[in-house]
Each structure stands twice: as C-alpha cells, then as structure tokens.
Design a protein around this motif. Structure first.
Motif, PDB file in Angstrom:
ATOM      1  N   ASP A  43      33.005  -5.907  -1.230  1.00 27.69           N
ATOM      2  CA  ASP A  43      33.843  -4.858  -0.638  1.00 27.69           C
ATOM      3  C   ASP A  43      33.272  -3.463  -0.840  1.00 27.69           C
ATOM      4  O   ASP A  43      34.016  -2.487  -0.942  1.00 27.69           O
ATOM      5  CB  ASP A  43      35.266  -4.925  -1.218  1.00 27.69           C
ATOM      6  N   VAL A  44      31.946  -3.369  -0.909  1.00 28.53           N
ATOM      7  CA  VAL A  44      31.302  -2.058  -0.989  1.00 28.53           C
ATOM      8  C   VAL A  44      31.321  -1.440   0.406  1.00 28.53           C
ATOM      9  O   VAL A  44      31.142  -2.136   1.410  1.00 28.53           O
ATOM     10  CB  VAL A  44      29.843  -2.185  -1.508  1.00 28.53           C
ATOM     11  N   ASN A  45      31.535  -0.140   0.464  1.00 30.10           N
ATOM     12  CA  ASN A  45      31.598   0.585   1.736  1.00 30.10           C
ATOM     13  C   ASN A  45      30.348   0.310   2.587  1.00 30.10           C
ATOM     14  O   ASN A  45      29.225   0.319   2.082  1.00 30.10           O
ATOM     15  CB  ASN A  45      31.727   2.084   1.436  1.00 30.10           C
ATOM     16  N   PHE A  46      30.545   0.079   3.896  1.00 28.69           N
ATOM     17  CA  PHE A  46      29.435  -0.314   4.781  1.00 28.69           C
ATOM     18  C   PHE A  46      28.313   0.725   4.791  1.00 28.69           C
ATOM     19  O   PHE A  46      27.135   0.388   4.721  1.00 28.69           O
ATOM     20  CB  PHE A  46      29.952  -0.537   6.210  1.00 28.69           C
ATOM     21  N   ASP A  47      28.664   2.010   4.904  1.00 28.19           N
ATOM     22  CA  ASP A  47      27.640   3.056   4.946  1.00 28.19           C
ATOM     23  C   ASP A  47      26.867   3.134   3.624  1.00 28.19           C
ATOM     24  O   ASP A  47      25.669   3.413   3.612  1.00 28.19           O
ATOM     25  CB  ASP A  47      28.279   4.416   5.250  1.00 28.19           C
ATOM     26  N   VAL A  48      27.583   2.884   2.525  1.00 26.00           N
ATOM     27  CA  VAL A  48      26.932   2.887   1.208  1.00 26.00           C
ATOM     28  C   VAL A  48      25.929   1.736   1.128  1.00 26.00           C
ATOM     29  O   VAL A  48      24.802   1.908   0.643  1.00 26.00           O
ATOM     30  CB  VAL A  48      27.986   2.774   0.076  1.00 26.00           C
ATOM     31  N   VAL A  49      26.325   0.563   1.627  1.00 28.03           N
ATOM     32  CA  VAL A  49      25.428  -0.605   1.634  1.00 28.03           C
ATOM     33  C   VAL A  49      24.194  -0.316   2.481  1.00 28.03           C
ATOM     34  O   VAL A  49      23.056  -0.618   2.081  1.00 28.03           O
ATOM     35  CB  VAL A  49      26.158  -1.862   2.178  1.00 28.03           C
ATOM     36  N   LYS A  50      24.411   0.267   3.634  1.00 26.36           N
ATOM     37  CA  LYS A  50      23.307   0.568   4.554  1.00 26.36           C
ATOM     38  C   LYS A  50      22.273   1.485   3.893  1.00 26.36           C
ATOM     39  O   LYS A  50      21.060   1.227   3.935  1.00 26.36           O
ATOM     40  CB  LYS A  50      23.897   1.242   5.805  1.00 26.36           C
ATOM     41  N   THR A  51      22.761   2.542   3.248  1.00 23.85           N
ATOM     42  CA  THR A  51      21.858   3.478   2.564  1.00 23.85           C
ATOM     43  C   THR A  51      21.174   2.817   1.386  1.00 23.85           C
ATOM     44  O   THR A  51      19.970   3.006   1.151  1.00 23.85           O
ATOM     45  CB  THR A  51      22.657   4.715   2.076  1.00 23.85           C
ATOM     46  N   PHE A  52      21.948   2.019   0.630  1.00 21.80           N
ATOM     47  CA  PHE A  52      21.418   1.334  -0.554  1.00 21.80           C
ATOM     48  C   PHE A  52      20.245   0.423  -0.170  1.00 21.80           C
ATOM     49  O   PHE A  52      19.164   0.485  -0.770  1.00 21.80           O
ATOM     50  CB  PHE A  52      22.541   0.511  -1.203  1.00 21.80           C
ATOM     51  N   ILE A  53      20.461  -0.425   0.842  1.00 23.25           N
ATOM     52  CA  ILE A  53      19.430  -1.385   1.266  1.00 23.25           C
ATOM     53  C   ILE A  53      18.204  -0.660   1.808  1.00 23.25           C
ATOM     54  O   ILE A  53      17.056  -1.034   1.515  1.00 23.25           O
ATOM     55  CB  ILE A  53      19.998  -2.360   2.326  1.00 23.25           C
ATOM     56  N   LYS A  54      18.423   0.396   2.562  1.00 25.37           N
ATOM     57  CA  LYS A  54      17.307   1.165   3.118  1.00 25.37           C
ATOM     58  C   LYS A  54      16.434   1.736   2.001  1.00 25.37           C
ATOM     59  O   LYS A  54      15.201   1.635   2.041  1.00 25.37           O
ATOM     60  CB  LYS A  54      17.860   2.299   3.994  1.00 25.37           C
ATOM     61  N   ASN A  55      17.066   2.326   0.971  1.00 25.53           N
ATOM     62  CA  ASN A  55      16.327   2.915  -0.140  1.00 25.53           C
ATOM     63  C   ASN A  55      15.570   1.869  -0.943  1.00 25.53           C
ATOM     64  O   ASN A  55      14.408   2.066  -1.320  1.00 25.53           O
ATOM     65  CB  ASN A  55      17.271   3.689  -1.059  1.00 25.53           C
ATOM     66  N   VAL A  56      16.234   0.727  -1.208  1.00 27.44           N
ATOM     67  CA  VAL A  56      15.585  -0.341  -1.987  1.00 27.44           C
ATOM     68  C   VAL A  56      14.412  -0.931  -1.215  1.00 27.44           C
ATOM     69  O   VAL A  56      13.325  -1.133  -1.762  1.00 27.44           O
ATOM     70  CB  VAL A  56      16.600  -1.443  -2.364  1.00 27.44           C
ATOM     71  N   ARG A  57      14.636  -1.203   0.084  1.00 27.97           N
ATOM     72  CA  ARG A  57      13.575  -1.801   0.897  1.00 27.97           C
ATOM     73  C   ARG A  57      12.350  -0.881   0.959  1.00 27.97           C
ATOM     74  O   ARG A  57      11.215  -1.340   0.800  1.00 27.97           O
ATOM     75  CB  ARG A  57      14.081  -2.088   2.309  1.00 27.97           C
ATOM     76  N   THR A  58      12.566   0.405   1.161  1.00 27.11           N
ATOM     77  CA  THR A  58      11.449   1.359   1.251  1.00 27.11           C
ATOM     78  C   THR A  58      10.610   1.346  -0.023  1.00 27.11           C
ATOM     79  O   THR A  58       9.371   1.302   0.028  1.00 27.11           O
ATOM     80  CB  THR A  58      11.987   2.792   1.494  1.00 27.11           C
ATOM     81  N   LYS A  59      11.297   1.354  -1.183  1.00 29.12           N
ATOM     82  CA  LYS A  59      10.571   1.364  -2.457  1.00 29.12           C
ATOM     83  C   LYS A  59       9.931   0.004  -2.744  1.00 29.12           C
ATOM     84  O   LYS A  59       8.830  -0.073  -3.291  1.00 29.12           O
ATOM     85  CB  LYS A  59      11.517   1.750  -3.596  1.00 29.12           C
ATOM     86  N   ALA A  60      10.618  -1.086  -2.374  1.00 26.89           N
ATOM     87  CA  ALA A  60      10.107  -2.433  -2.666  1.00 26.89           C
ATOM     88  C   ALA A  60       8.876  -2.779  -1.837  1.00 26.89           C
ATOM     89  O   ALA A  60       8.048  -3.596  -2.250  1.00 26.89           O
ATOM     90  CB  ALA A  60      11.208  -3.474  -2.419  1.00 26.89           C
ATOM     91  N   LEU A  61       8.743  -2.164  -0.662  1.00 27.55           N
ATOM     92  CA  LEU A  61       7.594  -2.456   0.200  1.00 27.55           C
ATOM     93  C   LEU A  61       6.360  -1.617  -0.160  1.00 27.55           C
ATOM     94  O   LEU A  61       5.327  -1.724   0.487  1.00 27.55           O
ATOM     95  CB  LEU A  61       7.960  -2.218   1.667  1.00 27.55           C
ATOM     96  N   GLY A  62       6.480  -0.801  -1.197  1.00 32.57           N
ATOM     97  CA  GLY A  62       5.337   0.003  -1.630  1.00 32.57           C
ATOM     98  C   GLY A  62       4.234  -0.863  -2.204  1.00 32.57           C
ATOM     99  O   GLY A  62       4.475  -1.950  -2.747  1.00 32.57           O
ATOM    100  N   ALA A  63       2.993  -0.390  -2.097  1.00 31.97           N
ATOM    101  CA  ALA A  63       1.825  -1.162  -2.545  1.00 31.97           C
ATOM    102  C   ALA A  63       1.900  -1.492  -4.032  1.00 31.97           C
ATOM    103  O   ALA A  63       1.493  -2.578  -4.466  1.00 31.97           O
ATOM    104  CB  ALA A  63       0.549  -0.372  -2.248  1.00 31.97           C
TER     105      ALA A  63
END
Length: 478
Positions: A43-63
């Motif tokens: 039940d986490v807010n949708f916009d919060v989830v969207k931002t959270f996943i975007k930030n994690v994915r960007t950092k996780a895909l780093g070399a």
C-alpha cells in the motif's frame, strides 16, 4: 507486525539475485518488477513507488554494480539506501522552545489514538527529558474524551487542565497556557478534537488554536492501519495546518506499512514517533535507517539495545551478572528476568531485531504465548522460599506438590526445571567466556529459556504433523 509481507516479498526478489555470481540487466529488470509489486501490495503510494524504482534501477544498472564481485549485495545496499532516503534520512527531534513552556499541539481524526498518544508522549518526555508536562483537554465533542485524558493523567501523575464540555476549545487552551506559565510546566500538550473526516469546522477550530498557542510542534496522529488513507489524511492536515511531524500509530497491528514509506515523500514532513502497543511506554522515536533494516530483514540491534536499556535496571543487571559469575542464579532471579523480558515486548518481535533471525525460516512461525510465561510464573510462585533459592531441593514429591499448586501437569514442571538448569549452566559458561557472538545473545537468561521452549514446542508440533501425514498416507494407499 507491520512490513512482514513486504519483507518476505523483498527477500524473494533478492534471493534470485543472490544465486547468481553475476547479474545481467534482465536480472535487475526482473528484480525491480518484484520489488515494485511488493511495494504496491504494501500500500505504498503509486508515485512514491514509481520514483523509488526509477532511482534504484538507475543506480543498479551502473557499471560498478554489474561488474562487481558481489552485485546482489550492492543492489540490496542501494535498496536500503533508497528506503532510508524515502523515509527521511534521519530521526527528527521535537522542536524545543527557547523558553518554557514548549507547546505541542496534537491533531488527528477520531479513532487514530490521539488521546492515548498524548499520554504516551508525556511519559516519553518525563522519561527522557525529566519534563513536567501539562495536558490540556480541548476535545469537547467526543464523549468521554476528557475523562479518558484525566484517567491517563492520574495513571502517569501528570496534571490535566479541563473546563468541561460547554466551553469554547480556544478559551480552554488560552486558560490552560496561562496555568502552565503560572505553574512553570516546561511542556504543554494540547489534545484537540477530531472528526471522522476532515471538515471545514474542524480545521477552522484547529487554525484558531494554532493562532492562539503558537505551537512549537503540530503533530498529526495518523493510523497506519488505514494504509493509503493515512497518507491522504496527512496531506489534508498538512495543507490546512502546516504540520511539523507525524506520529504513526498501530504499526504493530494488521498493517502493510505503506503509510510509513509514503508520508515523508508525499507531505515532506517527517514521521517523528511510532506507536506500537497500548501501554503508555509503547512509543518509539522513528529512525528511518533502523526501519529500513527491519524491512530488509537485517534486524535492528540498536532498537533492541534501547529497549533493554529502558527496561533493565543497571543495578539489577550488575547484580544478575555477579550471580551468574558465582553460579548462584536462582528462581527469584528467574522471575525478575521474566518480568524484564515481558516489558520489552513479544519474544518473536525481539528475536526479529537480532540480525539473521528475521530471515530464519526455523523461527519464522515461532510464537510465544503469554500464557506460557504465566504458567511458568505459577510454578515458581508455588515454590517455598527455600526451594526458589535452592532448586536442588526439588525432588519428585516436591515437584508433584508444585504441579498441584500451580494447576500444571508434572511433566510441564519437570520440563521447566530442566530448562532452568540448562540455562543456568549455559549462562555460567558464557560468564567464563566459553560462548561468543550470536550464541551468547540467544543462549542466556530468559530469552534462551523462552526461545528454547518455543523451539521445543515447534519441534513437537512438526513431529505430530509428520505422524498425521504418515497415517493419512497409509489410509490413502490401503
């Protein structure tokens, strides 16, 4: 306990990554999908989830992650850091006035636990700041609200200012503040009225109280069990009153925890305290880093230490340590330790704060029934003073007398005495430095005894289930 479902789903997402020496972009994409679903289900807010996943994915895909030797650990760290960031980085203290009194205005909807939280916060201030608070009963609408606050005041020995239900709340606050200044109270907690929902009349009254009292803190008491509604309530109150923080209640109930992960991101205002239980001392400072550790199943040793320091008397602890060293630990000490452990909360919650225990499948379903502790106490209370001090006196006939006196079976009396003796021996070994690390944490004192009882109970249940399955299998094949 909140976050259990979220924690399990996140562990499932991470387990797939841990099995791989190297991770690819598709592995990360799959993990992000699992994490996204886990957060939405919590039940986490949708916009919060969207931002959270975007930030994690960007950092996780780093070399540096994809090419590292331990990519899964790197990704878990990124998720942990992002959780902490989402919840607010660090604990936020109360705003203290440069001169007394510091005024704290409590607001919230009906049923969120506002009046109880006023009592909990006053106890917290007395325990941690040696405060002399005054409680102002400004809720003149809810039946028995004033009576409830007066009962809490008597329980805590805290004065309550009230003028009944026929006086305007703003006037009650005005005279209450004058009384606080006259009596040199260093804190004033204003218990304001609530409604079933946000309405214009409520907000106008709260704005008038705010304008008069100039509170140093306006704390919104918000019910975590309402999920997304809790975030909407926080947003509504913040827009009208410009709150300074949130107290999230009922976090120990049947809640998915999404409010704790959403409120800071949606409102920009910190969660300052969390309520977990009905007792007056069941109010904790909200630490985002500790909460993130618990969500990810990493334990929370700092909170466990805080609880132990709060509930254990230092002098008693030193006396206990001396008895353990001298091997003179007896049933009187056993009773004292049971009382101390009970004050810290349910055993299963305490165990989850120890790193590694939250994800231990063998302990996942362990529950310690409070009745078991009551039964153990009943057995000890049935002993004579001499028997409590010298357990070696407990021969078979005395044990039968204990069973009759406590109303428990002889086999249960025997089992408890055996576990007591084993724990005593283990504590003696610990005091001589023969046990270290996690064994030391889990082996000694009542936690060891209770943990062992819970484990024994689980093993017996598993054996019984196995016998039943075999019996059913035979019946099926015959």
């Amino acid at each position: 306990m909140a976050f259990e479902g979220l924690s399990e789903r996140l562990q499932k997402a991470f387990s797939g990554l841990r099995r791989k020496g190297k991770v690819s972009e598709s592995d990360i994409r799959d993990a992000m999908r699992e994490i996204r679903l886990a957060l939405l289900e919590a039940d986490v807010n949708f916009d919060v989830v969207k931002t959270f996943i975007k930030n994690v994915r960007t950092k996780a895909l780093g070399a540096e992650v994809l090419e590292s030797l331990t990519p899964s650990q790197q990704i878990i760290k990124i998720v942990n850091d992002e959780l902490v960031k989402t919840m607010g980085e660090a604990a936020v203290p109360l705003n203290k006035a440069p001169h007394i009194p510091t005024v704290i205005m409590m607001a919230g909807l009906q049923g969120a636990g506002k009046t109880t939280t006023v009592g909990k916060l006053s106890k917290y201030l007395m325990d941690n700041d040696s405060a002399r608070p005054l409680l102002i009963a400004a809720d003149v609408y809810r039946p028995a609200a004033i009576d409830q606050l007066q009962t809490i005041g008597k329980q805590l020995n805290v004065p309550v200012f009230e003028m009944g239900t026929d006086v305007d709340p703003v006037e009650i606050v005005r005279q209450g503040l004058a009384t606080a200044k006259e009596n040199k109270n260093d804190y004033v907690l204003i218990d304001t009225a609530g409604r079933l929902q946000i309405d214009e009349k409520l907000m106008n009254e709260l704005k008038n109280i705010k304008e008069l009292a100039h509170p140093n803190d306006i704390l919104l008491v918000d019910d975590a069990m309402t999920g997304q509604a809790a975030v909407d309530v926080a947003k509504g109150f913040n827009e009208q009153l410009d709150i300074t923080g949130v107290v999230l209640t009922k976090l120990d109930g049947d809640t998915r925890g999404g409010a704790a992960l959403s409120i800071r991101a949606v409102t920009g205002k910190p969660i300052k305290f969390i309520g977990q239980g009905e007792k007056m001392d069941a109010l904790d400072v909200f630490y985002p880093d500790r909460m993130a550790n618990r969500i990810l199943g990493m334990g929370d040793m700092l909170t466990l230490i805080d609880k132990a320091q709060k509930n254990y008397d230092e002098k008693q602890a030193m006396e206990m340590a001396e008895k353990i060293r001298e091997n003179s630990f007896d049933f009187n000490d056993f009773l004292d330790q049971m009382d101390q452990i009970s004050k810290m909360g349910p055993l299963e919650d305490i165990m989850k704060m120890i790193p590694g225990m939250a994800n231990n499948k063998a302990l996942a379903n362990v529950k310690m029934d409070p009745k078991d502790i009551a039964h153990m106490k009943a057995i000890v209370y049935s002993m004579t003073p001499q028997e409590r001090e010298d357990p070696d006196l407990l021969n078979p006939s005395r044990r039968r007398r204990l069973a009759a006196g406590s109303g428990r079976p002889v086999v249960e009396v025997n089992r408890m005495i055996k576990q007591f003796n084993q724990s005593k021996q283990m504590m003696n070994q610990m005091s001589k430095g023969n046990m270290k690390g996690l064994d030391g944490l889990m082996g000694g004192g009542v936690s060891g005894k209770l943990g062992k009882m819970a484990m024994n109970s689980m093993v017996r249940k598993q054996k019984k289930n196995k016998k039943r399955r075999l019996k059913n299998a035979k019946r099926f094949h015959s």
